[in-house]
Design a protein around this motif. Structure first.
Motif, PDB file in Angstrom:
ATOM      1  N   ASN A  16       0.762  -1.166  -0.024  1.00  0.00           N
ATOM      2  CA  ASN A  16       0.109   0.023  -0.101  1.00  0.00           C
ATOM      3  C   ASN A  16       0.868   1.280   0.195  1.00  0.00           C
ATOM      4  N   VAL A  17       0.903   1.753  -1.023  1.00  0.00           N
ATOM      5  CA  VAL A  17       1.839   3.085  -1.130  1.00  0.00           C
ATOM      6  C   VAL A  17       1.392   4.483  -0.307  1.00  0.00           C
ATOM      7  N   ALA A  18       0.157   4.197  -0.035  1.00  0.00           N
ATOM      8  CA  ALA A  18      -0.068   5.374   1.145  1.00  0.00           C
ATOM      9  C   ALA A  18       0.149   5.298   2.597  1.00  0.00           C
ATOM     10  N   SER A  19       0.764   3.782   2.684  1.00  0.00           N
ATOM     11  CA  SER A  19       1.385   3.636   3.895  1.00  0.00           C
ATOM     12  C   SER A  19       2.792   3.871   4.276  1.00  0.00           C
ATOM     13  N   SER A  22       7.623   2.655   0.421  1.00  0.00           N
ATOM     14  CA  SER A  22       8.452   2.608  -0.506  1.00  0.00           C
ATOM     15  C   SER A  22      10.032   2.082  -0.128  1.00  0.00           C
ATOM     16  N   ASP A  23      10.259   2.629   1.213  1.00  0.00           N
ATOM     17  CA  ASP A  23      11.787   2.272   1.471  1.00  0.00           C
ATOM     18  C   ASP A  23      11.650   0.656   1.851  1.00  0.00           C
ATOM     19  N   ARG A  24      10.803   0.401   2.624  1.00  0.00           N
ATOM     20  CA  ARG A  24      10.792  -1.008   2.921  1.00  0.00           C
ATOM     21  C   ARG A  24      10.853  -2.050   1.729  1.00  0.00           C
ATOM     22  N   VAL A  25       9.904  -1.539   0.616  1.00  0.00           N
ATOM     23  CA  VAL A  25       9.604  -2.467  -0.592  1.00  0.00           C
ATOM     24  C   VAL A  25      11.298  -2.315  -1.196  1.00  0.00           C
ATOM     25  N   ALA A  35      11.371 -12.069  -5.636  1.00  0.00           N
ATOM     26  CA  ALA A  35      10.010 -11.877  -5.233  1.00  0.00           C
ATOM     27  C   ALA A  35       9.402 -10.882  -6.270  1.00  0.00           C
ATOM     28  N   GLU A  36       8.090 -10.964  -6.515  1.00  0.00           N
ATOM     29  CA  GLU A  36       7.137 -10.003  -7.133  1.00  0.00           C
ATOM     30  C   GLU A  36       6.602  -9.123  -6.414  1.00  0.00           C
ATOM     31  N   VAL A  37       6.717  -7.834  -6.483  1.00  0.00           N
ATOM     32  CA  VAL A  37       6.296  -6.633  -5.645  1.00  0.00           C
ATOM     33  C   VAL A  37       5.294  -5.845  -6.455  1.00  0.00           C
ATOM     34  N   VAL A  38       4.046  -5.609  -5.924  1.00  0.00           N
ATOM     35  CA  VAL A  38       3.194  -4.806  -6.528  1.00  0.00           C
ATOM     36  C   VAL A  38       2.721  -3.623  -5.681  1.00  0.00           C
ATOM     37  N   GLU A  39       2.969  -2.463  -5.999  1.00  0.00           N
ATOM     38  CA  GLU A  39       2.877  -1.172  -5.326  1.00  0.00           C
ATOM     39  C   GLU A  39       1.594  -0.591  -5.867  1.00  0.00           C
ATOM     40  N   CYS A  40       0.689  -0.375  -4.936  1.00  0.00           N
ATOM     41  CA  CYS A  40      -0.421   0.175  -5.510  1.00  0.00           C
ATOM     42  C   CYS A  40      -1.211   1.023  -4.496  1.00  0.00           C
ATOM     43  N   GLU A  41      -2.162   1.952  -4.944  1.00  0.00           N
ATOM     44  CA  GLU A  41      -3.023   2.911  -4.145  1.00  0.00           C
ATOM     45  C   GLU A  41      -3.939   2.171  -3.252  1.00  0.00           C
TER      46      GLU A  41
END
Length: 174
Positions: A16-19, A22-25, A35-41
Motif C-alpha cells: 500500500n503506497v499510502a502507508s 517505499s523504503d521497505r519495499v 520476489a514479485e512486488v506490486v505497489e498500489c493505491e
C-alpha cells in the motif's frame, strides 16, 4: 506448512503506497530479488491481492492494519501463507509475529518459517470479513483509549504524549 522461498521466488508482495512503504519495499526487492512486488493505491489493494493470490506460493502484504486484514482474508480464502511486512503506523500484528523489519521477514521466508494465528470473522450491517488482532493488558490499552479521545482535537502525536502523561500519572489503571 510454509514453503522456503530462496531469493523470494514464489512471494508476491502487495504494498500500500499510502502507508509510506517505499523504503521497505526497496529493501525487500534488494534482499529477495526473485520476489514479485506490486505497489498500489489503497483503492486497488483488493483487486491486486486477488491477482497476486492466483499465482503466489506465499501472499505478502506491506501496509497498515486495514491492508493486512484485507490480505488475510484473501490468503485464507486461497489457502496461502501470508507474509506480513510492517508498513503501517503501529504494526502490532507484525511485531507480535517477530517481524520488525525486512531482515526478519526475509530470513523467515528463506527458511520457510511461519506461525499459525487465529483469525476472527465478523458480520455487521450486511458486511462480512475477517480480522487479525493482538491482545494487550495493563497500561497500553489505557494509553490507546486516552490517545483516541484526544487525537481528533490535537493530532496523533500530541495526543500520544498527553495520553502518556495522563495515564502514567494516574492511579486508575491496572
Amino acid at each position: 506448512e510454509v514453503p522456503a522461498l530462496p531469493g523470494g521466488e514464489g512471494l508476491v508482495m502487495v504494498a500500500n503506497v499510502a502507508s509510506g512503504t517505499s523504503d521497505r519495499v526497496r529493501a525487500l526487492c534488494d534482499a529477495l530479488p526473485d520476489a514479485e512486488v506490486v505497489e498500489c493505491e489503497p483503492e486497488d489493494i483488493p483487486a491486486e491481492l486477488e491477482k497476486a493470490a492466483d499465482h503466489a506460493r506465499v501472499l505478502g502484504v506491506c501496509g497498515g492494519d486495514g491492508t493486512v486484514n484485507a490480505a488475510a482474508e484473501v490468503a485464507l480464502r486461497h489457502g496461502l501463507p501470508l507474509a506480513v511486512l510492517p508498513g503501517g503506523t503501529l504494526n502490532h500484528f507484525a511485531y507480535d509475529l517477530g517481524v520488525e523489519d525486512v531482515r526478519d521477514l526475509c530470513g523467515a521466508l528463506e527458511r520457510g518459517e511461519g506461525v499459525r494465528v487465529d483469525v476472527g470473522r465478523f458480520a455487521s450491517g450486511g458486511r462480512q470479513g475477517v480480522f487479525l488482532n493482538t491482545f494487550s493488558l495493563g497500561v497500553y490499552p489505557e494509553l490507546v483509549r486516552e490517545r483516541e479521545h484526544w487525537s481528533s482535537r490535537i493530532g496523533g502525536w500530541p495526543a500520544g504524549v498527553l495520553a502518556a502523561v495522563r495515564v502514567l500519572r494516574a492511579d486508575r489503571h491496572p
